[in-house]
Design a protein around this motif. Structure first.
Motif, PDB file in Angstrom:
ATOM      1  N   THR A   1       0.808  -1.089   0.012  1.00 52.05           N
ATOM      2  CA  THR A   1       0.042   0.024  -0.047  1.00 52.05           C
ATOM      3  C   THR A   1       0.674   1.212   0.093  1.00 52.05           C
ATOM      4  N   ARG A   2       1.990   1.114   0.834  1.00 55.76           N
ATOM      5  CA  ARG A   2       2.942   2.288   0.739  1.00 55.76           C
ATOM      6  C   ARG A   2       3.648   2.658  -0.451  1.00 55.76           C
ATOM      7  N   MET A   3       4.103   1.567  -0.760  1.00 50.81           N
ATOM      8  CA  MET A   3       4.679   1.827  -2.407  1.00 50.81           C
ATOM      9  C   MET A   3       3.764   2.229  -3.208  1.00 50.81           C
ATOM     10  N   GLN A   4       2.435   1.921  -3.230  1.00 49.57           N
ATOM     11  CA  GLN A   4       1.256   2.473  -4.403  1.00 49.57           C
ATOM     12  C   GLN A   4       1.471   3.773  -4.171  1.00 49.57           C
ATOM     13  N   GLU A   5       1.253   4.362  -2.755  1.00 54.66           N
ATOM     14  CA  GLU A   5       0.923   5.689  -2.386  1.00 54.66           C
ATOM     15  C   GLU A   5       2.209   6.313  -2.849  1.00 54.66           C
ATOM     16  N   MET A   6       3.413   5.795  -2.596  1.00 56.24           N
ATOM     17  CA  MET A   6       4.605   6.661  -3.161  1.00 56.24           C
ATOM     18  C   MET A   6       4.584   6.797  -4.657  1.00 56.24           C
ATOM     19  N   LYS A   7       4.196   5.650  -5.439  1.00 53.61           N
ATOM     20  CA  LYS A   7       4.349   5.721  -6.733  1.00 53.61           C
ATOM     21  C   LYS A   7       3.269   6.819  -7.259  1.00 53.61           C
ATOM     22  N   VAL A   8       2.031   7.000  -6.543  1.00 48.72           N
ATOM     23  CA  VAL A   8       1.210   8.162  -6.873  1.00 48.72           C
ATOM     24  C   VAL A   8       1.931   9.410  -6.634  1.00 48.72           C
ATOM     25  N   PHE A   9       2.765   9.519  -5.433  1.00 51.38           N
ATOM     26  CA  PHE A   9       3.394  10.832  -4.815  1.00 51.38           C
ATOM     27  C   PHE A   9       4.291  11.137  -6.038  1.00 51.38           C
ATOM     28  N   LYS A  10       5.032  10.210  -6.351  1.00 56.38           N
ATOM     29  CA  LYS A  10       6.224  10.414  -7.206  1.00 56.38           C
ATOM     30  C   LYS A  10       5.674  11.025  -8.832  1.00 56.38           C
ATOM     31  N   GLN A  11       4.515  10.367  -8.954  1.00 56.24           N
ATOM     32  CA  GLN A  11       3.902  10.883 -10.425  1.00 56.24           C
ATOM     33  C   GLN A  11       3.569  12.261 -10.136  1.00 56.24           C
ATOM     34  N   LYS A  12       3.079  12.798  -8.994  1.00 57.06           N
ATOM     35  CA  LYS A  12       2.329  13.931  -8.786  1.00 57.06           C
ATOM     36  C   LYS A  12       3.655  15.126  -8.678  1.00 57.06           C
ATOM     37  N   CYS A  13       4.819  14.523  -7.931  1.00 59.72           N
ATOM     38  CA  CYS A  13       5.981  15.121  -7.865  1.00 59.72           C
ATOM     39  C   CYS A  13       6.348  15.464  -9.383  1.00 59.72           C
ATOM     40  N   SER A  14       6.453  14.477 -10.411  1.00 53.95           N
ATOM     41  CA  SER A  14       6.879  14.442 -11.753  1.00 53.95           C
ATOM     42  C   SER A  14       5.824  15.725 -12.544  1.00 53.95           C
ATOM     43  N   ASP A  15       4.742  15.527 -12.371  1.00 53.73           N
ATOM     44  CA  ASP A  15       3.888  16.478 -12.753  1.00 53.73           C
ATOM     45  C   ASP A  15       4.037  17.798 -12.456  1.00 53.73           C
ATOM     46  N   ILE A  16       4.458  18.073 -11.089  1.00 57.08           N
ATOM     47  CA  ILE A  16       4.763  19.348 -10.419  1.00 57.08           C
ATOM     48  C   ILE A  16       5.981  19.739 -11.073  1.00 57.08           C
ATOM     49  N   GLU A  17       6.834  19.031 -11.147  1.00 57.60           N
ATOM     50  CA  GLU A  17       8.216  19.589 -11.791  1.00 57.60           C
ATOM     51  C   GLU A  17       8.077  19.937 -13.304  1.00 57.60           C
ATOM     52  N   ALA A  18       7.302  19.264 -13.974  1.00 57.39           N
ATOM     53  CA  ALA A  18       6.981  19.889 -15.371  1.00 57.39           C
ATOM     54  C   ALA A  18       6.312  21.005 -15.409  1.00 57.39           C
TER      55      ALA A  18
END
Length: 319
Positions: A279-296
């Motif tokens: 569950t934590r890994m899945q949450e981190m993947k979502v968070f990582k994607q959000k961070c990537s979107d924010i960076e863009a």
């Protein structure tokens, strides 16, 4: 002990504090054309901390293998000083040949049950009321040992094969080896011998006398051990629920499996940690994607900012 209504039975356990037995049984009562009795562990099943209480199908060993009873169960440990303080637990389940007993390992803490002026233990008596409602019934409950044995054998072979404990069904009749009065397959001899060497008292109070029942119990034990040896990726929540049921069946049959219970708890805890980790890994993947979107987005805003800043106005631009 008295039967109050068609679906209700009252049991009084006397001399509770001085009981020497690990478990005690009520008288037999009949509900839904089925014979029942209550089974209690006055000192608890786990670590002697809680009063444990179960409903048991009394004659399940002699019933046809296809019988099933979907049952609504209410267990009540009566507070003799105040009815409002009584402990009531209820559940619904299927009773069948594999699960002939069901109840609660932790009905209430022994410290609460034995508390002075607590109301549960009065004059060395503990009072219990059980309500049993048979919601659905499948199969007949006619006792016929001669007719039952072939059915049990067919079901046993199917169970063993489904669990991977039987490599060749033809070997069931032809190749049987006795290990400590339990009939097992040649491929299982080393495994079963190892169990008895490590835990010599495992079957010291085993109840079943007939060989086909002893064999069935041993196969359930081996199946449970096999389940515990699965990788966490292969192990499902249904496997763990089945493991709990198998463990309860082993205890009811008389196997001493405290060691196996500890292993099951360890595996359940590891499975829980695995699920939390996933569950934590899945949450981190979502968070990582959000961070990537924010960076863009930040890069786009930075580009806009640079364009906006551009070059400062010259005097010619102003005048």
């Amino acid at each position: 002990m008295e039967k109050e209504a068609d679906n209700k039975f009252r049991w009084v356990i006397k001399n509770f504090s001085s009981l020497g037995s690990e478990r005690v049984f009520s008288d037999i009562f009949v509900v839904g054309s089925c014979k029942w009795r209550l089974m209690a562990y006055p000192k608890g099943v786990r670590d002697n901390r809680c009063f444990s209480l179960f409903l048991v199908v009394t004659d399940f060993r002699t019933l046809p293998c296809d019988w099933k009873r979907h049952t609504r169960l209410r267990l009540n440990v009566v507070n003799q000083l105040s009815e409002e303080l009584s402990i009531l637990k209820e559940t619904q389940m299927w009773f069948d040949q594999k699960t002939p007993a069901w109840g609660f390992l932790a009905m209430l803490p022994l410290t609460e049950l034995k508390a002075e002026n607590g109301g549960f233990l009065v004059n060395e008596e503990v009072k219990i009321v059980v309500e049993v409602d048979v919601v659905e019934a499948l199969g007949k409950l006619e006792e016929s040992e001669e007719a039952t044995q072939p059915l049990k054998k067919v079901k046993l072979e199917a169970f063993v094969e489904s669990k991977g404990l039987l490599k060749e069904t033809s070997s069931v009749k032809e190749e049987i080896i006795d290990v400590n009065v339990f009939h097992v397959l040649p491929s299982q001899v080393e495994f079963v011998s190892r169990v008895f060497e490590r835990y010599p008292e495992i079957a010291s109070i085993f109840q079943a006398k007939k060989q086909h029942l002893r064999t069935a119990c041993m196969y359930v034990l081996l199946s449970l051990i096999e389940t515990l040896c699965k990788s966490l990726e292969e192990l499902s929540n249904d496997d763990l629920v089945g493991g709990d049921n198998a463990l309860q069946y082993q205890k009811f049959s008389g196997f001493k499996v405290d060691w196996l219970e500890k292993k099951l708890e360890e595996v359940k805890e590891k499975k829980k940690e695995e699920q939390i980790g996933e569950t934590r890994m899945q949450e981190m993947k979502v968070f990582k994607q959000k961070c990537s979107d924010i960076e863009a987005l930040m890069e786009r805003e930075k580009s806009k900012l640079l364009v906006t800043r551009g070059s400062p106005l010259t005097l010619d631009d102003v005048l």
